[in-house]
Scaffold this motif. Structure first.
Motif, mmCIF file in Angstrom:
data_model
loop_
_atom_site.group_PDB
_atom_site.id
_atom_site.type_symbol
_atom_site.label_atom_id
_atom_site.label_comp_id
_atom_site.label_asym_id
_atom_site.label_seq_id
_atom_site.Cartn_x
_atom_site.Cartn_y
_atom_site.Cartn_z
ATOM 1 N N THR A 189 0.821 -1.209 0.000
ATOM 2 C CA THR A 189 0.000 0.000 0.000
ATOM 3 C C THR A 189 0.858 1.263 0.000
ATOM 4 N N GLU A 221 -3.227 5.565 5.472
ATOM 5 C CA GLU A 221 -2.415 4.600 6.211
ATOM 6 C C GLU A 221 -1.682 5.265 7.371
ATOM 7 N N TRP A 232 5.284 3.822 9.908
ATOM 8 C CA TRP A 232 4.810 4.075 8.546
ATOM 9 C C TRP A 232 6.024 4.270 7.657
#
Length: 290
Positions: A189, A221, A232
């Motif tokens: 993603t 996200e 992240w």
């Protein structure tokens, strides 16, 4: 498959941050396409598409990082380093973390242990020759880490890997030796390849997305990480995100994330050092036995 329940994501971030964020770049250049299809070398158009990364995109992205005062990690195949030595020196001069991305950008899982070791050693030599330092981090080409690679990395003194996808945050990965490595997970993603890459005959994933679409996905996200905790890790490729409109959108995103008081922005070597210092119990690789 193992029924193991994983602990909450690593959360011992500096300044009481709830999550960490890293902007990373895979400088694949020509290596990625040649590994997928050696006949691609016959196409001048394809080769220029890939060369745009090290010849134009990296310089633009280095300027973005300088303006936003962001230290990043660049994963570079040894072949790319040998073909474009000046860009590797530029990245090093800017103070970024330079990490290993194979030599020919071939999938480790398709190679024998000896072939994997040869790719590792050639890549180490190429990067050390240009920077004066051995790389401390590794990311498998095509994010396809083999079962052999953790021990091969530990034997060569690597501090971290960023290729696996089994958690939201970093952990120590057992390697079969006394030296675990920090694993800093990634996910499809958070990769610009799925958003931007269209190369007829090589990569045709779907319609080319707008930067606004990509930023919306990546931001969603990040908001999840801010709520649930984790790390992240965004992966961009200079031949894709180094294009003008995409680079401008990425700069706005970096500025926004850097201004979030609950997010610690760091390069992957800094994250790895934090994990090693915390000394969590090393985790064995997943089991696929019933």
């Amino acid at each position: 498959m193992s029924g193991e329940t994983r602990a909450a994501p690593f959360s011992d971030w500096p300044a009481s941050a709830t999550c960490a964020a890293a902007f990373t770049f895979d400088v694949d250049g020509e290596a990625a396409v040649l590994a997928a299809d050696p006949q691609a070398q016959r196409s001048l158009s394809v080769m220029t598409h890939q060369a745009y990364g090290p010849t134009v995109g990296v310089r633009r992205l280095l300027d973005v990082l300088e303006r936003t005062r962001t230290r990043s990690t660049f994963f570079i195949p040894g072949y790319t380093a040998d073909l474009h030595p000046g860009v590797v020196r530029d990245i090093a001069a800017a103070g970024h973390d330079i990490a290993h991305h194979g030599y020919h950008h071939v999938r480790p899982s398709g190679l024998s242990p000896n072939e994997q070791a040869e790719q590792l050693d050639r890549g180490i030599d190429a990067l050390e020759r240009l920077t004066g330092e051995r790389p401390r981090g590794y990311r498998a080409p095509m994010w396809d880490l083999s079962w052999d690679m953790p021990s091969l990395l530990a034997e060569r003194g690597f501090a971290y890997d960023s290729s696996l996808m089994d958690d939201d945050g970093p952990y120590l990965l057992s390697t079969g030796s006394s030296a675990p490595i920090a694993e800093i997970p990634i996910h499809w993603t958070l990769d610009d390849w799925e958003q931007y890459c269209f190369l007829p005959g090589v990569s045709e994933l779907g319609p080319i997305q707008t930067p606004a679409h990509a930023i919306e996905l990546w931001t969603a996200e990040l908001e999840g990480m801010r709520r649930f905790g984790g790390c992240w890790v965004l992966t961009n490729h200079p031949f894709l995100s180094g294009r003008p409109g995409r680079a401008a959108a990425l700069e706005a995103l970096i500025s926004s994330v850097s201004g979030m008081p609950d997010v610690w922005v760091a390069a992957l070597d800094e994250i790895a050092d934090l994990v090693h210092a915390a000394r969590p119990t090393p985790r064995n690789p997943i089991s696929i036995s019933p």
